[in-house]
Design a protein around this motif. Structure first.
Motif, PDB file in Angstrom:
ATOM      1  N   LEU A 171     -42.380  13.247 -42.786  1.00  0.00           N
ATOM      2  CA  LEU A 171     -42.294  14.429 -41.926  1.00  0.00           C
ATOM      3  C   LEU A 171     -40.837  14.718 -41.568  1.00  0.00           C
ATOM      4  O   LEU A 171     -40.001  13.790 -41.530  1.00  0.00           O
ATOM      5  CB  LEU A 171     -43.063  14.198 -40.622  1.00  0.00           C
ATOM      6  N   PRO A 172     -40.521  15.974 -41.282  1.00  0.00           N
ATOM      7  CA  PRO A 172     -39.183  16.266 -40.744  1.00  0.00           C
ATOM      8  C   PRO A 172     -38.935  15.460 -39.476  1.00  0.00           C
ATOM      9  O   PRO A 172     -39.872  15.146 -38.725  1.00  0.00           O
ATOM     10  CB  PRO A 172     -39.232  17.766 -40.442  1.00  0.00           C
ATOM     11  N   LYS A 173     -37.704  15.115 -39.242  1.00  0.00           N
ATOM     12  CA  LYS A 173     -37.347  14.286 -38.089  1.00  0.00           C
ATOM     13  C   LYS A 173     -37.855  14.892 -36.787  1.00  0.00           C
ATOM     14  O   LYS A 173     -37.690  16.089 -36.523  1.00  0.00           O
ATOM     15  CB  LYS A 173     -35.821  14.117 -38.028  1.00  0.00           C
ATOM     16  N   ASP A 174     -38.536  14.047 -35.992  1.00  0.00           N
ATOM     17  CA  ASP A 174     -39.038  14.405 -34.660  1.00  0.00           C
ATOM     18  C   ASP A 174     -40.116  15.494 -34.687  1.00  0.00           C
ATOM     19  O   ASP A 174     -40.395  16.116 -33.645  1.00  0.00           O
ATOM     20  CB  ASP A 174     -37.887  14.852 -33.740  1.00  0.00           C
ATOM     21  N   HIS A 175     -40.744  15.712 -35.845  1.00  0.00           N
ATOM     22  CA  HIS A 175     -41.823  16.701 -35.900  1.00  0.00           C
ATOM     23  C   HIS A 175     -43.077  16.186 -35.202  1.00  0.00           C
ATOM     24  O   HIS A 175     -43.848  16.968 -34.627  1.00  0.00           O
ATOM     25  CB  HIS A 175     -42.151  17.047 -37.355  1.00  0.00           C
ATOM     26  N   ALA A 176     -43.270  14.870 -35.221  1.00  0.00           N
ATOM     27  CA  ALA A 176     -44.430  14.257 -34.562  1.00  0.00           C
ATOM     28  C   ALA A 176     -43.950  13.258 -33.523  1.00  0.00           C
ATOM     29  O   ALA A 176     -42.943  12.578 -33.705  1.00  0.00           O
ATOM     30  CB  ALA A 176     -45.316  13.563 -35.585  1.00  0.00           C
ATOM     31  N   THR A 177     -44.694  13.169 -32.434  1.00  0.00           N
ATOM     32  CA  THR A 177     -44.312  12.254 -31.346  1.00  0.00           C
ATOM     33  C   THR A 177     -45.121  10.964 -31.361  1.00  0.00           C
ATOM     34  O   THR A 177     -44.857  10.061 -30.580  1.00  0.00           O
ATOM     35  CB  THR A 177     -44.511  12.952 -29.983  1.00  0.00           C
ATOM     36  N   HIS A 178     -46.126  10.873 -32.241  1.00  0.00           N
ATOM     37  CA  HIS A 178     -46.948   9.662 -32.305  1.00  0.00           C
ATOM     38  C   HIS A 178     -47.432   9.484 -33.744  1.00  0.00           C
ATOM     39  O   HIS A 178     -47.303  10.383 -34.585  1.00  0.00           O
ATOM     40  CB  HIS A 178     -48.138   9.753 -31.346  1.00  0.00           C
ATOM     41  N   GLU A 179     -48.000   8.314 -34.064  1.00  0.00           N
ATOM     42  CA  GLU A 179     -48.401   7.991 -35.425  1.00  0.00           C
ATOM     43  C   GLU A 179     -49.778   8.526 -35.790  1.00  0.00           C
ATOM     44  O   GLU A 179     -50.119   8.614 -36.967  1.00  0.00           O
ATOM     45  CB  GLU A 179     -48.366   6.470 -35.642  1.00  0.00           C
ATOM     46  N   ASP A 180     -50.581   8.874 -34.812  1.00  0.00           N
ATOM     47  CA  ASP A 180     -51.926   9.378 -35.088  1.00  0.00           C
ATOM     48  C   ASP A 180     -51.839  10.876 -35.396  1.00  0.00           C
ATOM     49  O   ASP A 180     -52.083  11.728 -34.533  1.00  0.00           O
ATOM     50  CB  ASP A 180     -52.841   9.115 -33.890  1.00  0.00           C
ATOM     51  N   ILE A 181     -51.477  11.187 -36.634  1.00  0.00           N
ATOM     52  CA  ILE A 181     -51.192  12.575 -37.035  1.00  0.00           C
ATOM     53  C   ILE A 181     -52.419  13.174 -37.710  1.00  0.00           C
ATOM     54  O   ILE A 181     -52.992  12.576 -38.636  1.00  0.00           O
ATOM     55  CB  ILE A 181     -49.985  12.612 -37.984  1.00  0.00           C
ATOM     56  N   ASP A 182     -52.803  14.346 -37.260  1.00  0.00           N
ATOM     57  CA  ASP A 182     -53.927  15.058 -37.855  1.00  0.00           C
ATOM     58  C   ASP A 182     -53.404  15.933 -38.993  1.00  0.00           C
ATOM     59  O   ASP A 182     -52.659  16.897 -38.756  1.00  0.00           O
ATOM     60  CB  ASP A 182     -54.619  15.921 -36.799  1.00  0.00           C
ATOM     61  N   LEU A 183     -53.758  15.591 -40.247  1.00  0.00           N
ATOM     62  CA  LEU A 183     -53.225  16.321 -41.390  1.00  0.00           C
ATOM     63  C   LEU A 183     -53.719  17.760 -41.459  1.00  0.00           C
ATOM     64  O   LEU A 183     -53.009  18.639 -41.952  1.00  0.00           O
ATOM     65  CB  LEU A 183     -53.575  15.578 -42.693  1.00  0.00           C
ATOM     66  N   GLY A 253     -32.635   7.094 -42.475  1.00  0.00           N
ATOM     67  CA  GLY A 253     -33.737   7.134 -41.545  1.00  0.00           C
ATOM     68  C   GLY A 253     -33.697   8.272 -40.548  1.00  0.00           C
ATOM     69  O   GLY A 253     -34.726   8.751 -40.082  1.00  0.00           O
ATOM     70  N   HIS A 254     -32.502   8.746 -40.160  1.00  0.00           N
ATOM     71  CA  HIS A 254     -32.421   9.790 -39.147  1.00  0.00           C
ATOM     72  C   HIS A 254     -32.762  11.166 -39.708  1.00  0.00           C
ATOM     73  O   HIS A 254     -32.867  12.136 -38.959  1.00  0.00           O
ATOM     74  CB  HIS A 254     -31.005   9.838 -38.548  1.00  0.00           C
ATOM     75  N   GLU A 255     -32.993  11.280 -41.028  1.00  0.00           N
ATOM     76  CA  GLU A 255     -33.206  12.589 -41.642  1.00  0.00           C
ATOM     77  C   GLU A 255     -34.674  12.963 -41.747  1.00  0.00           C
ATOM     78  O   GLU A 255     -35.001  14.115 -41.978  1.00  0.00           O
ATOM     79  CB  GLU A 255     -32.558  12.647 -43.019  1.00  0.00           C
ATOM     80  N   PHE A 256     -35.576  12.015 -41.619  1.00  0.00           N
ATOM     81  CA  PHE A 256     -37.010  12.300 -41.621  1.00  0.00           C
ATOM     82  C   PHE A 256     -37.749  11.115 -41.015  1.00  0.00           C
ATOM     83  O   PHE A 256     -37.172  10.048 -40.817  1.00  0.00           O
ATOM     84  CB  PHE A 256     -37.525  12.600 -43.040  1.00  0.00           C
ATOM     85  N   ASP A 257     -39.007  11.317 -40.728  1.00  0.00           N
ATOM     86  CA  ASP A 257     -39.859  10.244 -40.215  1.00  0.00           C
ATOM     87  C   ASP A 257     -40.933   9.900 -41.247  1.00  0.00           C
ATOM     88  O   ASP A 257     -41.405  10.793 -41.969  1.00  0.00           O
ATOM     89  CB  ASP A 257     -40.535  10.668 -38.906  1.00  0.00           C
ATOM     90  N   VAL A 258     -41.303   8.637 -41.301  1.00  0.00           N
ATOM     91  CA  VAL A 258     -42.275   8.182 -42.288  1.00  0.00           C
ATOM     92  C   VAL A 258     -43.390   7.425 -41.577  1.00  0.00           C
ATOM     93  O   VAL A 258     -43.130   6.580 -40.710  1.00  0.00           O
ATOM     94  CB  VAL A 258     -41.613   7.267 -43.344  1.00  0.00           C
ATOM     95  N   PHE A 259     -44.650   7.719 -41.969  1.00  0.00           N
ATOM     96  CA  PHE A 259     -45.811   7.104 -41.330  1.00  0.00           C
ATOM     97  C   PHE A 259     -46.802   6.623 -42.390  1.00  0.00           C
ATOM     98  O   PHE A 259     -46.937   7.254 -43.446  1.00  0.00           O
ATOM     99  CB  PHE A 259     -46.521   8.110 -40.421  1.00  0.00           C
ATOM    100  N   PRO A 260     -47.512   5.540 -42.108  1.00  0.00           N
ATOM    101  CA  PRO A 260     -48.629   5.155 -42.992  1.00  0.00           C
ATOM    102  C   PRO A 260     -49.777   6.142 -42.825  1.00  0.00           C
ATOM    103  O   PRO A 260     -49.894   6.808 -41.789  1.00  0.00           O
ATOM    104  CB  PRO A 260     -49.018   3.766 -42.485  1.00  0.00           C
ATOM    105  N   LEU A 261     -50.608   6.233 -43.845  1.00  0.00           N
ATOM    106  CA  LEU A 261     -51.767   7.118 -43.803  1.00  0.00           C
ATOM    107  C   LEU A 261     -53.001   6.329 -43.371  1.00  0.00           C
ATOM    108  O   LEU A 261     -53.072   5.108 -43.541  1.00  0.00           O
ATOM    109  CB  LEU A 261     -52.011   7.741 -45.180  1.00  0.00           C
TER     110      LEU A 261
END
Length: 318
Positions: A171-183, A253-261
């Motif tokens: 995701l773009p940096k800081d687009h989500a505030t938590h890991e539980d992302i609804d696709l 790392g500061h350019e985007f955020d990465v999360f497990p699915l």
């Protein structure tokens, strides 16, 4: 006559024809005149041809002898070239090896491949392309060894698994505030950047979205993973990629955020493959070196650029 012509006899004959005398040839070769005469006599006898006319002052070649001199010089030159080539080849177990390397592993493993093979292969060729048909290339021997995510589907080949990696969310940096992302919500608000479906990752992404019933109303299609992550980095899109894609893109790392699915996430297993038994222990040794790079360098890199997904990579062992 077949098999009766020896390189030493040719060497003596050419020396005699060049010197136009037995004595001169013996001096050039560092042997006795009697030894030269015996070699010539045996050569003529084995061929059943008169090669030299012996005159009172000098020797003259018969037509057969003149033709043999021409052929003999060429044969001796080629033998000398072969001997030089084999001298240079000493110490190498393989004269030439062509390695096909999948795009997303090219930056990661190219140096490891060279280091692992430089003392075993005289001429090493490493190719990386989006368009390789790795299985066909192994069968027709245009490639000797490949690093690919498709090898486990192939029968009759020697396969050494390196690592398994799942799809992850970028995701773009800081687009989500938590890991539980609804696709579903994400797809409704931001376009998806994705690889074309002819790429394996592209097919994995389609499989996952279909299984999770995620509808993507707008998407950007690319044929290279770096382009996909560039769109994410610039805040233009979200993407489903893999951990090795992150390392290959070499973003920070500061350019985007990465999360497990979540859910049943597709994965791919990257392996070294070759024709069974063709190169001895070389493929196994290469796989071992590649695993070490993945286990140390890649994990360290992932911890920096995608700490949430660093543990999702599973390194295999023979």
């Amino acid at each position: 006559m077949a098999g009766s012509l020896e390189s030493r006899a040719l060497e003596v004959f050419v020396a005699v024809s060049d010197a136009a005398s037995m004595t001169g040839a013996a001096r050039i070769l560092g042997v006795s005149q009697a030894a030269v005469s015996q070699q010539i006599a045996r050569l003529e006898q084995s061929l059943g041809l008169r090669l030299i006319e012996r005159g009172p002052r000098e020797l003259r070649l018969t037509p057969a002898g003149a033709h043999l001199r021409h052929l003999g010089k060429r044969v001796l030159a080629e033998l000398a070239q072969a001997e030089r080539a084999m001298t240079r080849f000493q110490g190498y177990s393989v004269p030439h090896l062509t390695v096909g390397l999948m795009e997303s592993m090219s930056e990661i493993l190219s140096t490891t491949i060279v280091t692992a093979l430089e003392t075993q292969v005289q001429h090493l060729e490493v190719r990386s392309s989006l368009n390789f048909r790795y299985h066909d290339s192994l069968l027709d021997e245009s490639l000797d060894v490949v690093v690919t995510p498709d090898a486990e589907e192939w029968a009759g080949l020697e396969v050494h698994r390196l690592a398994t990696e799942p799809l992850i969310l970028a995701l773009p940096k800081d687009h989500a505030t938590h890991e539980d992302i609804d696709l579903d919500s994400l797809a409704a608000t931001l376009p998806q950047a994705r690889l074309l479906s002819r790429r394996r990752i592209g097919r994995m992404v389609e499989q996952y979205l279909a299984r999770e019933a995620i509808v993507v109303p707008r998407a950007f299609d690319f044929d290279q993973t770096v382009m996909v992550l560039d769109a994410v980095r610039h805040g233009q899109a979200w993407a489903l990629v893999t951990p090795f894609v992150l390392v290959h893109a070499d973003l920070h790392g500061h350019e985007f955020d990465v999360f497990p699915l979540r859910g049943n996430v597709p994965s791919r297993t990257i392996a070294v493959a070759s024709k069974s038994g063709r190169f001895g222990d070389l493929p196994r040794g290469l796989a071992s070196a590649c695993r070490e790079t993945i286990d140390l360098t890649v994990r360290d890199h992932l911890t920096r650029i995608g700490p949430r997904v660093a543990s999702t990579v599973v390194v295999h062992h023979d």
